[in-house]
Design an enzyme around this catalytic site. Structure first.
Site, PDB file in Angstrom:
ATOM      1  N   ARG A 245       6.039  -0.212  -0.656  1.00  0.00           N
ATOM      2  CA  ARG A 245       5.079   0.452   0.255  1.00  0.00           C
ATOM      3  C   ARG A 245       4.607   1.823  -0.239  1.00  0.00           C
ATOM      4  O   ARG A 245       4.273   2.693   0.574  1.00  0.00           O
ATOM      5  CB  ARG A 245       5.652   0.594   1.675  1.00  0.00           C
ATOM      6  CG  ARG A 245       6.094  -0.688   2.310  1.00  0.00           C
ATOM      7  CD  ARG A 245       4.982  -1.683   2.584  1.00  0.00           C
ATOM      8  NE  ARG A 245       5.559  -2.949   2.944  1.00  0.00           N
ATOM      9  CZ  ARG A 245       5.809  -3.934   2.069  1.00  0.00           C
ATOM     10  NH1 ARG A 245       5.455  -3.825   0.799  1.00  0.00           N
ATOM     11  NH2 ARG A 245       6.376  -5.047   2.457  1.00  0.00           N
TER      12      ARG A 245
ATOM     13  N   SER B  82       3.998  -1.544  12.473  1.00  0.00           N
ATOM     14  CA  SER B  82       5.328  -0.942  12.635  1.00  0.00           C
ATOM     15  C   SER B  82       5.188   0.566  12.526  1.00  0.00           C
ATOM     16  O   SER B  82       4.708   1.078  11.517  1.00  0.00           O
ATOM     17  CB  SER B  82       6.278  -1.422  11.538  1.00  0.00           C
ATOM     18  OG  SER B  82       6.420  -2.803  11.630  1.00  0.00           O
TER      19      SER B  82
ATOM     20  N   GLU C 249       6.233   5.714   9.814  1.00  0.00           N
ATOM     21  CA  GLU C 249       5.579   5.084   8.667  1.00  0.00           C
ATOM     22  C   GLU C 249       4.082   5.391   8.705  1.00  0.00           C
ATOM     23  O   GLU C 249       3.446   5.567   7.677  1.00  0.00           O
ATOM     24  CB  GLU C 249       5.799   3.568   8.716  1.00  0.00           C
ATOM     25  CG  GLU C 249       5.116   2.845   7.573  1.00  0.00           C
ATOM     26  CD  GLU C 249       5.469   1.372   7.497  1.00  0.00           C
ATOM     27  OE1 GLU C 249       6.667   1.059   7.429  1.00  0.00           O
ATOM     28  OE2 GLU C 249       4.539   0.559   7.488  1.00  0.00           O
TER      29      GLU C 249
HETATM   30  C1  LIG Z   1      -0.706  -5.682  13.626  1.00  0.00           C
HETATM   31  C2  LIG Z   1      -0.436  -5.025  12.315  1.00  0.00           C
HETATM   32  C3  LIG Z   1       0.329  -5.667  11.363  1.00  0.00           C
HETATM   33  C4  LIG Z   1       0.576  -5.059  10.125  1.00  0.00           C
HETATM   34  N1  LIG Z   1       1.327  -5.733   9.208  1.00  0.00           N
HETATM   35  C5  LIG Z   1       1.555  -5.180   8.002  1.00  0.00           C
HETATM   36  C6  LIG Z   1       2.322  -5.878   7.019  1.00  0.00           C
HETATM   37  O1  LIG Z   1       2.796  -6.982   7.220  1.00  0.00           O
HETATM   38  N2  LIG Z   1       2.504  -5.275   5.827  1.00  0.00           N
HETATM   39  C7  LIG Z   1       1.991  -4.043   5.533  1.00  0.00           C
HETATM   40  O2  LIG Z   1       2.185  -3.575   4.410  1.00  0.00           O
HETATM   41  N3  LIG Z   1       1.267  -3.359   6.448  1.00  0.00           N
HETATM   42  C8  LIG Z   1       1.043  -3.885   7.663  1.00  0.00           C
HETATM   43  N4  LIG Z   1       0.292  -3.203   8.590  1.00  0.00           N
HETATM   44  C9  LIG Z   1      -0.187  -1.844   8.305  1.00  0.00           C
HETATM   45  C10 LIG Z   1      -1.606  -1.774   7.694  1.00  0.00           C
HETATM   46  O3  LIG Z   1      -2.404  -2.872   8.061  1.00  0.00           O
HETATM   47  C11 LIG Z   1      -1.548  -1.655   6.190  1.00  0.00           C
HETATM   48  O4  LIG Z   1      -0.826  -0.509   5.824  1.00  0.00           O
HETATM   49  C12 LIG Z   1      -2.939  -1.564   5.541  1.00  0.00           C
HETATM   50  O5  LIG Z   1      -2.775  -1.627   4.151  1.00  0.00           O
HETATM   51  C13 LIG Z   1      -3.680  -0.276   5.907  1.00  0.00           C
HETATM   52  O6  LIG Z   1      -5.010  -0.402   5.461  1.00  0.00           O
HETATM   53  P1  LIG Z   1      -6.215   0.323   6.226  1.00  0.00           P
HETATM   54  O7  LIG Z   1      -7.480  -0.044   5.527  1.00  0.00           O
HETATM   55  O8  LIG Z   1      -6.176   0.053   7.664  1.00  0.00           O
HETATM   56  O9  LIG Z   1      -5.864   1.835   5.925  1.00  0.00           O
HETATM   57  P2  LIG Z   1      -6.013   3.101   6.909  1.00  0.00           P
HETATM   58  O10 LIG Z   1      -5.032   2.982   8.021  1.00  0.00           O
HETATM   59  O11 LIG Z   1      -7.427   3.327   7.275  1.00  0.00           O
HETATM   60  O12 LIG Z   1      -5.558   4.259   5.936  1.00  0.00           O
HETATM   61  C14 LIG Z   1      -4.230   4.359   5.474  1.00  0.00           C
HETATM   62  C15 LIG Z   1      -4.242   5.294   4.265  1.00  0.00           C
HETATM   63  O13 LIG Z   1      -4.927   4.620   3.200  1.00  0.00           O
HETATM   64  C16 LIG Z   1      -5.927   5.488   2.677  1.00  0.00           C
HETATM   65  N5  LIG Z   1      -7.059   4.671   2.210  1.00  0.00           N
HETATM   66  C17 LIG Z   1      -7.810   3.802   2.933  1.00  0.00           C
HETATM   67  N6  LIG Z   1      -8.775   3.283   2.162  1.00  0.00           N
HETATM   68  C18 LIG Z   1      -8.628   3.822   0.928  1.00  0.00           C
HETATM   69  C19 LIG Z   1      -9.328   3.710  -0.312  1.00  0.00           C
HETATM   70  N7  LIG Z   1     -10.410   2.937  -0.436  1.00  0.00           N
HETATM   71  N8  LIG Z   1      -8.891   4.419  -1.374  1.00  0.00           N
HETATM   72  C20 LIG Z   1      -7.809   5.240  -1.284  1.00  0.00           C
HETATM   73  N9  LIG Z   1      -7.122   5.410  -0.120  1.00  0.00           N
HETATM   74  C21 LIG Z   1      -7.528   4.708   0.951  1.00  0.00           C
HETATM   75  C22 LIG Z   1      -6.349   6.372   3.838  1.00  0.00           C
HETATM   76  O14 LIG Z   1      -6.943   7.566   3.396  1.00  0.00           O
HETATM   77  C23 LIG Z   1      -5.015   6.591   4.529  1.00  0.00           C
HETATM   78  O15 LIG Z   1      -4.335   7.676   3.952  1.00  0.00           O
HETATM   79  C24 LIG Z   1       0.039  -3.788   9.840  1.00  0.00           C
HETATM   80  C25 LIG Z   1      -0.738  -3.137  10.805  1.00  0.00           C
HETATM   81  C26 LIG Z   1      -0.974  -3.742  12.029  1.00  0.00           C
HETATM   82  C27 LIG Z   1      -1.823  -3.037  13.036  1.00  0.00           C
END
Ligand SMILES: Cc1cc2nc3c(=O)[nH]c(=O)nc-3n(C[C@H](O)[C@H](O)[C@H](O)COP(=O)(O)OP(=O)(O)OC[C@H]3O[C@@H](n4cnc5c(N)ncnc54)[C@H](O)[C@@H]3O)c2cc1C
EC number: 1.3.1.98
Length: 304
Positions: free
Chosen positions: A176, A226, A296
């Site tokens: 992660r 989470s 997290e």
């Molecule tokens: C119901 C649910 C289930 C989930 N299950 C999992 C799971 O099984 N496994 C898991 O790992 N995660 C899980 N997550 C967490 C989440 O979906 C992941 O961490 C996902 O990768 C976050 O992506 P995001 O685009 O939403 O990022 P955001 O929440 O928008 O941003 C997170 C970080 O990433 C950075 N970021 C976003 N886009 C970019 C880019 N293009 N370049 C550089 N940095 C960037 C942002 O600046 C920020 O710091 C879950 C979340 C939910 C709500």
């Protein structure tokens, strides 16, 4: 705000429709939390992303990158300066065993494309509600799979606005984590190498994982997944459950009845209610078990 000098400069870089002033971020986050961004910009090309980064640097304007907002909480006072979202860079292209996906594509859609092309390796990602960029940022993973297993390379923009192509090894991905936050890279696209497979087998795995998720996670409500990291030797969800916190509600935010490790936006929660509930959970678990739960999810922005 529409007269803001940065606005004028941004609409010289990208189409006017891609520059939103005083835009409510709860409309752009999976959690449905977050106040207004001074400016939300959604560029359509890599050149536009580079130009916006250079502009923010030269004008010394704060710059924040927002993915699908599924792993962060934006506070009610919103975010000053420029917020950039890459949802318009969302193409997904497949050639032979390789998929090239824009950073704004949903990783769920990339996983579905792999299924349609009978490619195996991204089944684990079929229920992760983030963007490709967000998934690389934290080496997202589930059910034994993670991004670094299938990622070959990525195109990024560095903090000076240069376009770089990096092999996966240079991202120092681990459980992660990656070095993307430290290097302040903006992910533009990702190239995944997959294995040829059988449609039915790939689908069976995805259906199985979807069933597991739907039965354990409160997907019917917005959330940030989470909330806490797994404390060494414990499970966050179990500690929360054993602290009798399931169902605890502050305003519209609730500790999920389905999965104690999740806090759901059950009923139009504000970010401050959501954050107050996180603190309450941390305090209660510490008092009962002497375990300090570490968040997290990230919290960004300003108080209202
Ligand atoms: C119901 C649910 C289930 C989930 N299950 C999992 C799971 O099984 N496994 C898991 O790992 N995660 C899980 N997550 C967490 C989440 O979906 C992941 O961490 C996902 O990768 C976050 O992506 P995001 O685009 O939403 O990022 P955001 O929440 O928008 O941003 C997170 C970080 O990433 C950075 N970021 C976003 N886009 C970019 C880019 N293009 N370049 C550089 N940095 C960037 C942002 O600046 C920020 O710091 C879950 C979340 C939910 C709500």
């Amino acid at each position: 705000m529409i007269n803001h000098p940065i606005y004028e400069k941004l609409i010289e870089i990208t189409n006017k429709q891609n520059v939103m002033v005083d835009e409510l971020l709860s409309n752009h986050t999976y959690t449905r939390l977050g106040g207004k961004a001074d400016i939300l910009v959604t560029p359509e090309t890599y050149e536009e992303v580079q130009a916006i980064v250079k502009l923010a640097n030269s004008e010394m304007v704060a710059f924040t990158l927002l993915g699908n907002g599924s792993n962060l909480i934006v506070k009610d006072g919103g975010i000053r300066g420029i917020v950039m979202n890459l949802k318009k860079l969302s193409s997904i292209q497949t050639t032979s065993n390789t998929i090239v996906a824009g950073s704004g594509a949903r990783i769920i859609d990339v996983s579905r494309e792999a299924l349609e092309r009978r490619l195996s390796g991204l089944e684990f990602a079929c229920g992760i509600p983030g963007s490709v960029g967000g998934a690389l940022f934290m080496n997202a993973g589930a059910y034994g799979g993670e991004i670094k297993d299938v990622l070959v390379s990525t195109k990024v923009v560095d903090p000076e606005g240069n376009l770089l192509t990096l092999p996966v090894e240079e991202l120092e991905m681990d459980y992660r984590t990656s070095n993307i936050p430290e290097k302040k890279y903006i992910v533009l696209e990702a190239t995944f190498a997959l294995q040829p497979g059988e449609y039915e087998q790939i689908k069976e795995v995805m259906d199985d994982l979807t069933f597991k998720r739907e039965s354990k996670q409160p997907l019917e409500y917005p959330s940030c997944g989470s909330v806490f990291k797994r404390p060494p030797g414990y499970f966050a969800g179990k500690l929360i459950q054993d602290s009798a916190l399931q169902g605890k509600q502050i305003g519209g935010a609730q500790v999920s009845l389905k999965h104690a490790g999740f806090i759901v936006n059950k009923d139009g929660a504000t970010a401050s209610e959501y954050i107050a509930l996180i603190h309450h959970v941390q305090k209660t678990v510490d008092e009962k078990f002497g375990v300090k739960l570490e968040r997290e999810v990230k919290i960004i922005g300003e108080d209202a």
